[in-house]
Design a protein around this motif. Structure first.
Motif, short mmCIF file in Angstrom:
data_model
loop_
_atom_site.label_atom_id
_atom_site.label_comp_id
_atom_site.label_asym_id
_atom_site.label_seq_id
_atom_site.Cartn_x
_atom_site.Cartn_y
_atom_site.Cartn_z
N ASP A 169 6.82 3.14 -5.43
CA ASP A 169 6.93 4.60 -5.33
C ASP A 169 8.03 4.93 -4.34
OD1 ASP A 169 6.65 7.31 -5.08
OD2 ASP A 169 4.53 7.28 -4.55
N ASP A 170 9.15 5.45 -4.85
CA ASP A 170 10.30 5.71 -3.96
C ASP A 170 10.10 6.94 -3.10
OD1 ASP A 170 10.51 7.58 -5.95
OD2 ASP A 170 12.54 7.04 -6.58
N ALA A 171 8.93 7.61 -3.23
CA ALA A 171 8.64 8.76 -2.37
C ALA A 171 7.54 8.43 -1.36
CB ALA A 171 8.21 9.96 -3.22
N GLN A 172 7.21 7.15 -1.26
CA GLN A 172 6.09 6.76 -0.38
C GLN A 172 6.49 5.52 0.41
OE1 GLN A 172 1.63 4.82 -0.87
NE2 GLN A 172 2.71 5.48 -2.69
N SER A 173 6.71 5.71 1.70
CA SER A 173 7.03 4.55 2.54
C SER A 173 6.37 4.75 3.89
CB SER A 173 8.54 4.39 2.71
OG SER A 173 8.83 3.24 3.46
N ILE A 174 5.26 4.03 4.10
CA ILE A 174 4.48 4.27 5.33
C ILE A 174 4.46 3.07 6.26
CG2 ILE A 174 3.02 6.01 4.24
CD1 ILE A 174 0.85 3.83 3.95
N TYR A 175 5.19 1.98 5.88
CA TYR A 175 5.11 0.77 6.69
C TYR A 175 6.42 0.40 7.37
CZ TYR A 175 0.49 0.04 4.72
OH TYR A 175 -0.82 0.19 4.37
N SER A 176 7.24 1.39 7.68
CA SER A 176 8.50 1.09 8.38
C SER A 176 8.22 0.49 9.76
CB SER A 176 9.37 2.34 8.51
OG SER A 176 8.67 3.35 9.20
N PHE A 177 7.04 0.84 10.35
CA PHE A 177 6.71 0.31 11.68
C PHE A 177 6.53 -1.21 11.66
CE2 PHE A 177 2.58 1.02 9.73
CZ PHE A 177 1.84 -0.07 10.13
#
Length: 284
Positions: free
Chosen positions: A232-240
């Motif tokens: 999903d190119d609108a969902q990125s929650i793990y950059s941390f």
């Protein structure tokens, strides 16, 4: 496959895998990578319902479990025993704390958790201890954060793990990349031959190193380039933890003959929730 929450991603992957096997693809020639053991189990169970016990021969699992499985066979090529230990977060933290103590560094400046995260981030971006030491930018960041000896700690931590015959979770990726990179005619060729079809779930959560490994396995002369990614190119929650949305955004540049399919119906949420989410992501 571009797919939002509740749009049937797992079902699509499951049926693609089952379809490949029904078309005569040998199960051990399929590599299916997920991010959680739960997702891997669910996928295996669903495929098993469609194709039977042959599903057990598919290489289906998390990045870490599949790569650990390969390293259990090939680790001696890079100086580790086949029965290497796997350090969890506490083990890593404890080893780093011991190094800080041995070096007599100020614990206020050198926090084991911070250093563990710093080393983990370096590994996720394919920065080895030697590369870290020679990288002026990261060394300058460490000086600004009053941690100029981070490179030494990183180096000693790597030495300590090797001496103990241990890898941490990040090493399961980094050492696999190293194994493939340093053994192109042996190990890399072997696994390119085995993994004829590659599927990756939740691709937006991959980091630089994970994508580098996938490219090693898939991008080469005469490669069938049988790769299918779902994300999903609108969902990125793990950059941390090192995930980079760039991987999914740039995928078509790396694979120009890609065919894109979009799953745009949400089977999980009510219309007003979907509308609220869409209104939010218009600002991405």
């Amino acid at each position: 496959v571009i797919a939002g929450p509740g749009s049937g991603k797992t079902r699509v992957l499951t049926y693609r895998l089952a379809h490949l096997m029904m078309q005569g693809v040998r199960p051990h020639n399929i590599l299916a990578l997920t991010f959680t053991n739960k997702a891997a189990r669910e996928m295996t169970e669903r495929i098993g319902e469609l194709v039977g016990p042959e599903v057990r021969k598919v290489w289906c699992g998390t990045f870490h479990s599949i790569f650990a499985r390969i390293l259990r066979v090939e680790a001696p090529r890079i100086g580790y025993p086949q029965n290497f230990s796997i350090y969890d977060a506490d083990d890593s933290r404890s080893a780093i704390a011991q190094i800080i103590k041995e070096m007599d560094l100020n614990p206020k400046n050198y926090n084991p958790n911070t250093l563990r995260a710093r080393i983990s981030s370096a590994k996720a971006n394919l920065i080895t201890a030697a590369a870290y030491e020679n990288n002026d930018d990261v060394r300058e960041q460490d000086r600004e954060n009053n941690m100029p000896e981070t490179f030494t700690i990183y180096k000693r931590y790597v030495q300590r793990c090797l001496k103990a015959g241990a890898m941490d979770f990040d090493d399961l990726l980094l050492q696999l990349y190293r194994l493939l990179h340093e053994n192109p005619d042996g190990v890399l060729e072997k696994y390119r031959t085995i993994f004829r079809f590659v599927l990756v779930d939740e691709f937006q959560d991959t980091n630089f190193l994970q994508y580098a490994i996938i490219r090693k396995l898939v991008v080469y002369p005469d490669s069938p380039r049988n790769i299918c990614i779902v994300g999903d190119d609108a969902q990125s929650i793990y950059s941390f933890r090192g995930a980079t949305i760039k991987n999914i955004l740039d995928f078509q540049k790396d694979f120009p003959d890609t065919r894109v399919y979009k799953l745009e119906q949400n089977y999980r949420s009510t219309p007003h929730i979907v509308q609220a989410a869409n209104d939010v992501i218009t600002h991405n």
